[in-house]
Design an enzyme around this catalytic site. Sequence first.
Site, PDB file in Angstrom:
ATOM      1  N   GLU A   1      49.271  43.118  89.015  1.00  9.30           N
ATOM      2  CA  GLU A   1      48.332  43.966  89.778  1.00  9.30           C
ATOM      3  C   GLU A   1      46.916  43.381  89.775  1.00  9.30           C
ATOM      4  OE1 GLU A   1      50.546  45.367  87.412  1.00  9.30           O
ATOM      5  OE2 GLU A   1      51.872  45.846  89.095  1.00  9.30           O
TER       6      GLU A   1
ATOM      7  N   ARG B   1      34.066  47.532  80.838  1.00 10.86           N
ATOM      8  CA  ARG B   1      33.158  48.542  80.264  1.00 10.86           C
ATOM      9  C   ARG B   1      32.230  47.926  79.223  1.00 10.86           C
ATOM     10  NH1 ARG B   1      37.984  52.545  79.246  1.00 10.86           N
ATOM     11  NH2 ARG B   1      39.081  50.686  79.972  1.00 10.86           N
TER      12      ARG B   1
ATOM     13  N   SER C   1      47.911  40.698  84.804  1.00  6.05           N
ATOM     14  CA  SER C   1      49.074  41.419  85.328  1.00  6.05           C
ATOM     15  C   SER C   1      49.307  41.076  86.796  1.00  6.05           C
ATOM     16  CB  SER C   1      48.861  42.929  85.184  1.00  6.05           C
ATOM     17  OG  SER C   1      47.950  43.380  86.163  1.00  6.05           O
TER      18      SER C   1
ATOM     19  N   LEU D   1      53.443  30.899  64.098  1.00  2.00           N
ATOM     20  CA  LEU D   1      53.136  32.050  64.957  1.00  2.00           C
ATOM     21  C   LEU D   1      53.438  31.658  66.396  1.00  2.00           C
ATOM     22  CD1 LEU D   1      51.630  34.779  65.730  1.00  2.00           C
ATOM     23  CD2 LEU D   1      49.544  33.421  65.806  1.00  2.00           C
TER      24      LEU D   1
ATOM     25  N   ASP E   1      42.286  45.694  76.976  1.00  2.00           N
ATOM     26  CA  ASP E   1      41.572  46.480  77.990  1.00  2.00           C
ATOM     27  C   ASP E   1      40.155  46.839  77.527  1.00  2.00           C
ATOM     28  OD1 ASP E   1      41.248  47.822  80.380  1.00  2.00           O
ATOM     29  OD2 ASP E   1      42.097  49.692  79.618  1.00  2.00           O
TER      30      ASP E   1
ATOM     31  N   HIS F   1      35.110  39.492  79.786  1.00  2.00           N
ATOM     32  CA  HIS F   1      36.384  38.773  79.619  1.00  2.00           C
ATOM     33  C   HIS F   1      36.216  37.632  78.597  1.00  2.00           C
ATOM     34  CE1 HIS F   1      38.222  41.111  82.705  1.00  2.00           C
ATOM     35  NE2 HIS F   1      37.564  40.588  83.713  1.00  2.00           N
TER      36      HIS F   1
HETATM   37  C1  FPP Z   1      41.229  44.296  81.306  1.00  3.85           C
HETATM   38  O1  FPP Z   1      39.877  44.665  81.151  1.00  3.85           O
HETATM   39  C2  FPP Z   1      41.405  42.889  80.966  1.00  3.85           C
HETATM   40  C3  FPP Z   1      41.930  41.960  81.805  1.00  3.85           C
HETATM   41  C4  FPP Z   1      42.362  42.240  83.175  1.00  3.85           C
HETATM   42  C5  FPP Z   1      42.037  40.543  81.405  1.00  3.85           C
HETATM   43  C6  FPP Z   1      42.229  40.240  79.946  1.00  3.85           C
HETATM   44  C7  FPP Z   1      41.830  38.857  79.774  1.00  3.85           C
HETATM   45  C8  FPP Z   1      41.113  38.356  78.750  1.00  3.85           C
HETATM   46  C9  FPP Z   1      40.743  39.089  77.534  1.00  3.85           C
HETATM   47  C10 FPP Z   1      40.670  36.961  78.918  1.00  3.85           C
HETATM   48  C11 FPP Z   1      41.092  36.103  77.825  1.00  3.85           C
HETATM   49  C12 FPP Z   1      42.490  35.725  77.837  1.00  3.85           C
HETATM   50  C13 FPP Z   1      42.846  34.452  77.736  1.00  3.85           C
HETATM   51  C14 FPP Z   1      44.269  34.108  77.526  1.00  3.85           C
HETATM   52  C15 FPP Z   1      41.855  33.393  77.832  1.00  3.85           C
HETATM   53  P1  FPP Z   1      39.159  45.427  82.324  1.00  3.85           P
HETATM   54  O2  FPP Z   1      38.337  44.454  83.086  1.00  3.85           O
HETATM   55  O3  FPP Z   1      40.156  46.189  83.148  1.00  3.85           O
HETATM   56  O4  FPP Z   1      38.240  46.428  81.561  1.00  3.85           O
HETATM   57  P2  FPP Z   1      37.691  47.824  82.116  1.00  3.85           P
HETATM   58  O5  FPP Z   1      38.882  48.727  82.188  1.00  3.85           O
HETATM   59  O6  FPP Z   1      36.691  48.233  81.085  1.00  3.85           O
HETATM   60  O7  FPP Z   1      37.076  47.536  83.447  1.00  3.85           O
END
Ligand code: FPP
Length: 254
Positions: A79, A36, A77, A143, A32, A49
């Site tokens: 959601e 931000r 997710s 792993l 997460d 991301h």
């Molecule tokens: C939440 O951050 C993150 C996600 C919804 C996606 C997580 C995905 C990755 C890290 C991409 C890489 C993964 C792979 C497998 C390639 P957010 O956008 O909710 O952050 P915020 O709360 O600061 O807005």
Amino acid sequence: MFNRKSRQNKRAIGEPQVDKDRLPMHVAIIMDGNGRWAKQHNLPKVMGHRAGAESLRDLVRYCAETGIPILTAYAFSTENWKRPQDEVSNLMGLLVEYLYKEVEELNENDVRISSIGQVDALPSEAYEALMAAEEKTKDNKRLTLNLALNYGGRLEILEAVRKLAHDAAAGRLDPVSIDEALFSSALYTAGIPDPDLLIRPAGDFRVSNFLLWQIAYTELWTTPVLWPDFRRAHLEEAIIEYQRRERRFGGRHN
Ligand code: FPP
């Protein structure tokens, strides 16, 4: 090639160190804070991301090098479909790119890619890339990188309940025989031990529908560090704290 020997320890002399004999067997991460991070750096969200994918890359290497056998990462997710269309397609694009770019190196380093979630409902390109990566790496042992994709903890539990109810209604299962072990075997995580350590970066204290059944006795560790800034040194901090805690699984303290 990942480092097979134990890494030069980067923690300063006198600082607590990770005890390699008491490593968590399964670490789960809620990735997460990408949004931000992007905002802080005046970048489009997709760059957050993308930077988050780099953090995952670093932790995969660390787990493989150190001897942590299972890493589960919450990548998308149930959601997350509610996010703007372009963000969803950027995330799917990143997943496909990650899988195609990393699979050779992961395979050479004996890393198995697996997934939990309703993955057959992913866009076909993402689903095919995932299936190809899983097939290619299925015999690897060092792993397991377990990607939670289109994953929701409540949905996972509901699907298990439906499956068991269906078997009971068909006369294949005596409801009295449904115990914790049988229920666990109906989840996406069948055969995978529950996480020992769940890490939530970016300052929130929620479990966000992640592995609800499996984290009953998991140690939680949070940090204000945003996921794209999270590196192996933070994971080491989490493991050191985990190793300091006494896990009683609801039993008495002796
Ligand atoms: C939440 O951050 C993150 C996600 C919804 C996606 C997580 C995905 C990755 C890290 C991409 C890489 C993964 C792979 C497998 C390639 P957010 O956008 O909710 O952050 P915020 O709360 O600061 O807005």
